[in-house]
Design a protein around this motif. Structure first.
Motif, short mmCIF file in Angstrom:
data_model
loop_
_atom_site.label_atom_id
_atom_site.label_comp_id
_atom_site.label_asym_id
_atom_site.label_seq_id
_atom_site.Cartn_x
_atom_site.Cartn_y
_atom_site.Cartn_z
N LYS A 20 3.21 61.75 -27.95
CA LYS A 20 3.81 61.72 -29.29
C LYS A 20 4.20 60.30 -29.67
O LYS A 20 4.91 59.61 -28.94
CB LYS A 20 5.04 62.63 -29.31
N SER A 21 3.77 59.88 -30.85
CA SER A 21 4.06 58.52 -31.30
C SER A 21 5.13 58.51 -32.37
O SER A 21 5.40 59.52 -33.02
CB SER A 21 2.78 57.86 -31.83
N ALA A 22 5.71 57.36 -32.53
CA ALA A 22 6.71 57.14 -33.58
C ALA A 22 6.00 56.64 -34.83
O ALA A 22 4.85 56.22 -34.77
CB ALA A 22 7.74 56.11 -33.10
N ALA A 35 7.08 57.74 -29.33
CA ALA A 35 8.41 58.25 -29.69
C ALA A 35 9.13 58.62 -28.39
O ALA A 35 8.53 58.63 -27.31
CB ALA A 35 8.26 59.48 -30.59
N ALA A 36 10.40 58.96 -28.48
CA ALA A 36 11.17 59.34 -27.29
C ALA A 36 10.49 60.50 -26.55
O ALA A 36 10.38 60.48 -25.32
CB ALA A 36 12.60 59.72 -27.68
N ARG A 37 10.01 61.49 -27.29
CA ARG A 37 9.32 62.61 -26.64
C ARG A 37 8.05 62.13 -25.94
O ARG A 37 7.73 62.58 -24.84
CB ARG A 37 8.98 63.71 -27.65
N LEU A 39 7.56 59.24 -24.60
CA LEU A 39 7.97 58.53 -23.38
C LEU A 39 8.30 59.50 -22.25
O LEU A 39 8.19 59.15 -21.08
CB LEU A 39 9.18 57.63 -23.67
N ARG A 40 8.69 60.73 -22.59
CA ARG A 40 8.93 61.77 -21.58
C ARG A 40 7.64 62.50 -21.21
O ARG A 40 7.42 62.84 -20.04
CB ARG A 40 9.94 62.80 -22.09
N ARG A 66 -0.06 53.32 -28.67
CA ARG A 66 0.37 54.64 -28.19
C ARG A 66 -0.55 55.18 -27.10
O ARG A 66 -0.09 55.85 -26.18
CB ARG A 66 0.52 55.62 -29.35
N LYS A 179 14.08 66.57 -21.43
CA LYS A 179 15.09 65.72 -22.05
C LYS A 179 16.24 65.54 -21.07
O LYS A 179 16.64 66.48 -20.40
CB LYS A 179 15.64 66.41 -23.30
N GLU A 180 16.73 64.34 -20.99
CA GLU A 180 17.90 64.07 -20.16
C GLU A 180 19.12 64.70 -20.81
O GLU A 180 19.33 64.56 -22.02
CB GLU A 180 18.13 62.57 -20.00
#
Length: 182
Positions: A20-22, A35-37, A39-40, A66, A179-180
């Motif tokens: 997923k990209s920002a 995006a944060a997602r 990166l996970r 990305r 997610k943390e």
């Protein structure tokens, strides 16, 4: 092990859509970060491939930020990542362009990873899959989301022989990172 008509070693094409990209304002499309997602999810994709014992001998990756970052985070989950080739033809590629790049893979490569973008990747998987578990094919037809992994398998003496309808879709998964809490 899957038996397919044809000669030569069993070959696998792993198709990985970037995570997923920002969409930062003012950033050109090919420079968009994860995006944060994303990166996970990218490391989760790497772990999923390792757990399935489906690691590539070579990776072909779009040069878009990305896609590169997805490759970096996924391959960091493996002991020794394989070589990677960044190919600008993979950015925004359609099925004929994707096939052209894949067919150039060296003969000794038995498992090839392709990291790129939709809609080209989804269309490539559906074009190559002559067979597959119907539920798996249907999942790909419905949606090929970010971080999706499809594995196509066939017997061949080399990558130039890869053609529409010649592969078996053996796996499809969409790994997600956690997610943390906090």
């Amino acid at each position: 092990m899957i038996e397919r008509a044809g000669t030569g070693p069993l070959r696998r094409l792993i198709v990985l859509r970037h995570a997923k990209s920002a969409w930062p304002e003012g950033v050109e499309d090919h420079r968009r970060p994860l995006a944060a997602r994303g990166l996970r999810d990218a490391p989760a994709a790497g772990r999923a491939l390792a757990e399935a014992d489906c690691l590539p001998d070579l990776a072909l990756c779009s040069p878009a930020v990305r896609a590169r970052r997805t490759w970096e985070l996924a391959s960091a989950q493996w002991g020794t990542p394989p070589p990677v080739r960044y190919d600008r033809r993979l950015y925004g590629a359609d099925v004929p362009e994707l096939l052209e790049v894949v067919r150039e893979a060296p003969r000794e490569v038995e498992t090839l990873l392709l990291v790129g973008h939709n809609p080209g990747l989804e269309e490539l998987v559906l074009e190559l899959a002559g067979d597959g578990l119907e539920d798996t094919l249907e999942q790909v037809r419905l949606k090929f989301p970010t971080s999706a992994i499809a594995v196509l398998t066939w017997r061949s003496t080399g990558w130039p022989a890869l053609a529409p309808g010649t592969a078996l879709l053996t796996a499809f998964t969409v790994p997600r990172g956690r997610k943390e809490k906090g």
